[in-house]
Design a protein around this motif. Sequence first.
Motif, PDB file in Angstrom:
ATOM      1  N   GLY A 133       7.366   6.754   6.457  1.00 32.98           N
ATOM      2  CA  GLY A 133       6.740   5.501   5.684  1.00 32.98           C
ATOM      3  C   GLY A 133       5.536   5.655   4.914  1.00 32.98           C
ATOM      4  O   GLY A 133       5.019   5.019   4.229  1.00 32.98           O
ATOM      5  N   LYS A 134       4.674   6.826   5.445  1.00 33.88           N
ATOM      6  CA  LYS A 134       3.121   6.795   4.956  1.00 33.88           C
ATOM      7  C   LYS A 134       2.581   5.585   5.039  1.00 33.88           C
ATOM      8  O   LYS A 134       1.767   5.442   4.027  1.00 33.88           O
ATOM      9  CB  LYS A 134       3.345   7.576   3.508  1.00 33.88           C
ATOM     10  CG  LYS A 134       4.138   8.914   3.663  1.00 33.88           C
ATOM     11  CD  LYS A 134       4.203   9.435   2.406  1.00 33.88           C
ATOM     12  CE  LYS A 134       4.801  11.069   2.629  1.00 33.88           C
ATOM     13  NZ  LYS A 134       6.178  11.011   2.812  1.00 33.88           N
ATOM     14  N   ARG A 135       2.554   4.872   6.117  1.00 35.36           N
ATOM     15  CA  ARG A 135       2.015   3.394   6.281  1.00 35.36           C
ATOM     16  C   ARG A 135       0.564   3.581   6.652  1.00 35.36           C
ATOM     17  O   ARG A 135      -0.038   4.711   6.894  1.00 35.36           O
ATOM     18  CB  ARG A 135       2.664   2.762   7.612  1.00 35.36           C
ATOM     19  CG  ARG A 135       3.903   2.409   6.840  1.00 35.36           C
ATOM     20  CD  ARG A 135       4.149   1.566   5.844  1.00 35.36           C
ATOM     21  NE  ARG A 135       5.543   1.062   5.558  1.00 35.36           N
ATOM     22  CZ  ARG A 135       6.722   1.460   4.889  1.00 35.36           C
ATOM     23  NH1 ARG A 135       6.318   2.266   4.273  1.00 35.36           N
ATOM     24  NH2 ARG A 135       7.722   0.615   4.747  1.00 35.36           N
ATOM     25  N   TYR A 137      10.608   3.135  -4.365  1.00 37.35           N
ATOM     26  CA  TYR A 137       9.650   2.283  -4.006  1.00 37.35           C
ATOM     27  C   TYR A 137       9.591   1.408  -5.293  1.00 37.35           C
ATOM     28  O   TYR A 137       9.378  -0.013  -5.310  1.00 37.35           O
ATOM     29  CB  TYR A 137       8.343   2.395  -3.507  1.00 37.35           C
ATOM     30  CG  TYR A 137       8.229   2.952  -1.919  1.00 37.35           C
ATOM     31  CD1 TYR A 137       8.772   2.066  -1.117  1.00 37.35           C
ATOM     32  CD2 TYR A 137       7.746   4.185  -1.664  1.00 37.35           C
ATOM     33  CE1 TYR A 137       8.584   2.357   0.194  1.00 37.35           C
ATOM     34  CE2 TYR A 137       7.637   4.477  -0.506  1.00 37.35           C
ATOM     35  CZ  TYR A 137       8.096   3.795   0.578  1.00 37.35           C
ATOM     36  OH  TYR A 137       8.075   3.851   1.947  1.00 37.35           O
ATOM     37  N   ASN A 148      -0.780   7.264   6.545  1.00 37.37           N
ATOM     38  CA  ASN A 148      -1.705   7.610   5.156  1.00 37.37           C
ATOM     39  C   ASN A 148      -3.373   7.523   5.749  1.00 37.37           C
ATOM     40  O   ASN A 148      -3.610   6.419   6.280  1.00 37.37           O
ATOM     41  CB  ASN A 148      -1.281   6.642   3.955  1.00 37.37           C
ATOM     42  CG  ASN A 148      -2.389   7.042   2.902  1.00 37.37           C
ATOM     43  OD1 ASN A 148      -3.655   7.469   2.850  1.00 37.37           O
ATOM     44  ND2 ASN A 148      -1.535   7.549   1.718  1.00 37.37           N
ATOM     45  N   ASP A 183      -2.837   0.402   7.079  1.00 43.00           N
ATOM     46  CA  ASP A 183      -3.447  -0.830   6.612  1.00 43.00           C
ATOM     47  C   ASP A 183      -4.436  -1.092   7.412  1.00 43.00           C
ATOM     48  O   ASP A 183      -4.591  -0.700   8.483  1.00 43.00           O
ATOM     49  CB  ASP A 183      -2.281  -1.747   6.222  1.00 43.00           C
ATOM     50  CG  ASP A 183      -2.633  -2.733   5.209  1.00 43.00           C
ATOM     51  OD1 ASP A 183      -3.580  -3.327   5.125  1.00 43.00           O
ATOM     52  OD2 ASP A 183      -1.550  -2.930   4.549  1.00 43.00           O
ATOM     53  N   TYR A 234       2.796  -2.816  11.519  1.00 44.34           N
ATOM     54  CA  TYR A 234       3.625  -1.668  11.321  1.00 44.34           C
ATOM     55  C   TYR A 234       3.990  -1.115  12.675  1.00 44.34           C
ATOM     56  O   TYR A 234       5.179  -0.524  12.625  1.00 44.34           O
ATOM     57  CB  TYR A 234       2.802  -0.863  10.361  1.00 44.34           C
ATOM     58  CG  TYR A 234       3.018  -1.160   8.985  1.00 44.34           C
ATOM     59  CD1 TYR A 234       4.383  -1.482   8.475  1.00 44.34           C
ATOM     60  CD2 TYR A 234       1.904  -1.309   8.164  1.00 44.34           C
ATOM     61  CE1 TYR A 234       4.479  -1.630   6.899  1.00 44.34           C
ATOM     62  CE2 TYR A 234       2.092  -1.540   6.774  1.00 44.34           C
ATOM     63  CZ  TYR A 234       3.268  -1.846   6.469  1.00 44.34           C
ATOM     64  OH  TYR A 234       3.371  -2.231   5.119  1.00 44.34           O
ATOM     65  N   LYS A 237       0.825  -1.034   0.127  1.00 48.21           N
ATOM     66  CA  LYS A 237       0.014  -0.170  -0.138  1.00 48.21           C
ATOM     67  C   LYS A 237       0.954   1.316  -0.019  1.00 48.21           C
ATOM     68  O   LYS A 237       0.669   2.207   0.685  1.00 48.21           O
ATOM     69  CB  LYS A 237      -1.060  -0.057   1.216  1.00 48.21           C
ATOM     70  CG  LYS A 237      -1.851  -1.277   1.108  1.00 48.21           C
ATOM     71  CD  LYS A 237      -2.997  -1.347   2.091  1.00 48.21           C
ATOM     72  CE  LYS A 237      -3.852  -2.519   2.057  1.00 48.21           C
ATOM     73  NZ  LYS A 237      -3.187  -3.903   2.051  1.00 48.21           N
TER      74      LYS A 237
END
Lengths: 297, 297
Positions: free
Chosen positions: B106-108, A118, B136, B110, B118, A107
Amino acid sequence: MAQVATESATTAFSDRLAAAVERKRSQLCVGLDPRVDLLPVELRGDPPADAVARFCRGIVDAVAPHAVAVKPQLAFFEALGAEGMRALEEVCAYARAAELLVIVDGKRGDIGSTGRGYAAAYLEGDAPLGDALTVNPYLGRDSLDPFLSACRRSGAGLFCLVKTSNTGGADVQDLALSDGRTVWMQVAKLVDEWGEELVGANGLSSVGAVVGATFPREVGEARRLMPRAVLLLPGVGEQGGTPADVARAFTSGPASGLVSASRSVIYAYRNGGGDWRASAGIEAARLRADVWAVSGW
Amino acid sequence: MAQVATESATTAFSDRLAAAVERKRSQLCVGLDPRVDLLPVELRGDPPADAVARFCRGIVDAVAPHAVAVKPQLAFFEALGAEGMRALEEVCAYARAAELLVIVDGKRGDIGSTGRGYAAAYLEGDAPLGDALTVNPYLGRDSLDPFLSACRRSGAGLFCLVKTSNTGGADVQDLALSDGRTVWMQVAKLVDEWGEELVGANGLSSVGAVVGATFPREVGEARRLMPRAVLLLPGVGEQGGTPADVARAFTSGPASGLVSASRSVIYAYRNGGGDWRASAGIEAARLRADVWAVSGW
């Protein structure tokens, strides 16, 4: 490995997927979510990253006859640090050698120069980790350009988050726009546009979309808004979705939908007992057949 | 290391940040975007991950007197595989030992169980990689719950993408909602709500927001919508933003804005020549002073 890399450089992701779907008569993608605390007892003596790699290799062996793809979930590998990333590399190579497509579930999404990092990390180079990557649309088209370039250059694929399977997705995705549509519908329109230039010989684009199987009505609407997109459909199994809920995904062709199941397959042994590999294989075979039946192909 | 971990477990991120800002009279965060092809010639003989680690350690030494935080950009480390992740671990530990806060970029984001992976990977455990993580919002509140828990439990911080510095961000973030606001304004409102329970002793929340310095008007509006959020402001330097463009970020206190500059600091030697460490230090000192002046504190 070299042969796989060469093939991936020359054939569009959507065409490789379509060929695999027709060969195996399967639209199943098995999610690799290796949680250390859920691993079979026999693996728990190993260092965590080694146990994860052994577990995933065993799952790959078990599901390879029944699935067309595996989807390693990066978070569970990242949680183990550098050793986890080494396990990821090993598992991805192992799955590709078993002729499974690898959809790296990260994601990701970031601005220009970072996005290139990436794309390089996951989709390009001599031995790319994966055949496709999941991406997040919040940063817009220019954030996805490096990934779209990787699709053109290397035959990679993308799956863009559109309408996710969790209830909280509504916070942003279901906001009502001034024209009456929702945010996710506009994202679907963008995904359709972004994928236009990447339509393969079979009529499907290498730019797909993630649409939760937990929202059957939205699956139908997503199919209408993105007629050429492969819909990656998580949420079947543990999250409550059923094969029947996603039937409408398949109206654009046998490979136009991929049902993604993770925990219900890889941890099947925890419900039924028995060997963990055998249990995963049985569950994958069952789900493959159920999905193929509802897909109408 | 152990002492740092203990301190981070007991003091809120926003309070640790505020203390650092006042001690150093700095609101500067230096982005660590180590692109192998831009590294100084003297490092290019090393294996890439070693070169990246040496480069970042040198930058940490150079900017530590002038900056309160560094922001390693995960993509550039991930691009180097397992060795890159080892370099990241080394660089993060090195920066924390130099008393810099580490904001892992990391702009993670999920869904539930994955988000926990994470949070564990980056913010928790005996020696967490970072003090804060960028996330995000596209997957909504429940996707951020594991991170919010890490903030409560471990004194970690979050920076949620709200209005990003790239032009393509408009594709989704600037969509007009039915009530006349834009998507990013609603995300700002959500960030304000999510951060309510994490307001520290200094009045700032440990849930901050990423707002691009390239959009000065939006910086002011973001401040109004999120009065307690620390605004992380990328886009100064290479992307065209100036310190004056972000002045309005600082009206909630000296630590209510963090200017993030990456390439203009870490690759300063490429413009002016001279030693790469010295050039980065000079540029960091200059930017620190410029930002402090416009902040009005």
